[in-house]
Design an enzyme around this catalytic site. Structure first.
Site, short mmCIF file in Angstrom:
data_model
loop_
_atom_site.label_atom_id
_atom_site.label_comp_id
_atom_site.label_asym_id
_atom_site.label_seq_id
_atom_site.Cartn_x
_atom_site.Cartn_y
_atom_site.Cartn_z
N SER A 130 43.24 48.67 47.48
CA SER A 130 43.13 47.43 48.16
C SER A 130 44.32 47.05 48.87
CB SER A 130 42.68 46.30 47.50
OG SER A 130 41.18 46.46 47.07
N HIS A 140 47.11 42.51 47.20
CA HIS A 140 46.60 42.45 48.80
C HIS A 140 47.91 41.95 49.30
CE1 HIS A 140 42.15 42.00 47.35
NE2 HIS A 140 42.64 43.15 47.08
#
Length: 275
Positions: free
Chosen positions: A82, A134
């Site tokens: 991610s 992230h």
């Protein structure tokens, strides 16, 4: 197996886990989601800039996401791509900014990208989602986009395509001044940022000690879920007039002006500190 485990990275000097964790996933569903996102984002970028530059952004962004995650999440094991995917999204944003004059619907594209980023970061406050990866990947990719996705201005390109005998206004510079400024600033920030983060990580630095609210960036507890399903435990140091607590799960530390705290008070404060 190569997951992001801070204790093994720091004490065991297994720094390679900062990269290998990108290729591991917590199940088939996790893998499929990341693959679909990569196809959706990566195909357009690869067609535009080639697989070498996209691969570079992907790897470095994933590494940056792992670094930020390791500085803030000390007790959990993390896997997934991610952070690298957020890096690609961040690079799309910086590519739009640095090549601003080349786009027609630039405002619409900017608003769309910002909306996508905000929505995905908001989803990151759910439990069991490593939003620090992230954020770290997004910042890394955003800076990398200024470096590897810089494109020449139209006038310079057209000058090279002029037919013999046709006259055009000469264009001396391939890129605009603001593009050079953004490129230089991004390079400096990347070098300094990665260097400082790596040094702090291997010195055992816990970022939560200097940011008591930062854990909310990764998970916000509500009535419907808790950010840590395991029992909360704290390291307790009782002073004559103060109580020092350190959450074993997050590493968050706080001092309370309480003399002779009872066990119930300590438990309540510990749960509040770790939530």
């Amino acid at each position: 197996m190569g997951a992001l485990d801070v204790s093994k990275i720091v004490q065991g000097r297994q720094g390679w886990r900062l990269i290998t964790c990108i290729w591991l996933h917590a199940g088939v569903v996790h893998l499929l989601i990341n693959v679909l996102c990569l196809l959706f984002i990566g195909i357009r970028l690869e067609q535009e800039f080639g697989f070498v530059r996209i691969g570079l952004v992907y790897l470095i962004s994933g590494f940056g996401g792992s670094l930020m995650s390791a500085l803030f999440i000390r007790s959990s094991i993390s896997v997934g791509a991610s952070g690298a995917l957020f890096g690609l999204i961040g690079s799309m944003l910086s590519e739009l900014i640095t090549n601003w004059s080349l786009y027609a619907n630039k405002v619409a594209a900017l608003l769309t990208l910002v909306f996508v980023i905000v929505v995905n970061l908001a989803l990151g406050i759910l439990p069991r989602v490593d939003n620090f990866a992230h954020i770290g990947g997004l910042i890394s990719g955003f800076l990398l986009g200024f470096v590897v996705f810089i494109r020449p201005q139209f006038a310079w390109i057209n000058q090279k395509r002029v037919a013999p005998g046709q006259e055009t206004a000469p264009v001396k510079r391939k890129h605009k001044t603001y593009q050079y400024i953004l490129w230089l600033a991004a390079v400096v920030l990347l070098i300094v940022g990665f260097t400082v983060a790596i040094v702090l990580l291997f010195r055992g630095y816990n970022a939560n000690d200097h940011c008591s609210w930062c854990h909310y960036l990764s998970c916000v507890p509500t009535k419907k879920w808790k950010c840590n399903s395991s029992p909360q435990t704290c390291t307790v140091m009782q002073q004559p007039n103060t109580l020092d607590l350190t959450c074993d799960g997050t590493g968050t530390h706080h001092s309370y002006s309480i003399a002779g705290a009872t066990q119930d008070q300590i438990s309540q404060l510990c749960n509040s500190l770790c939530s």
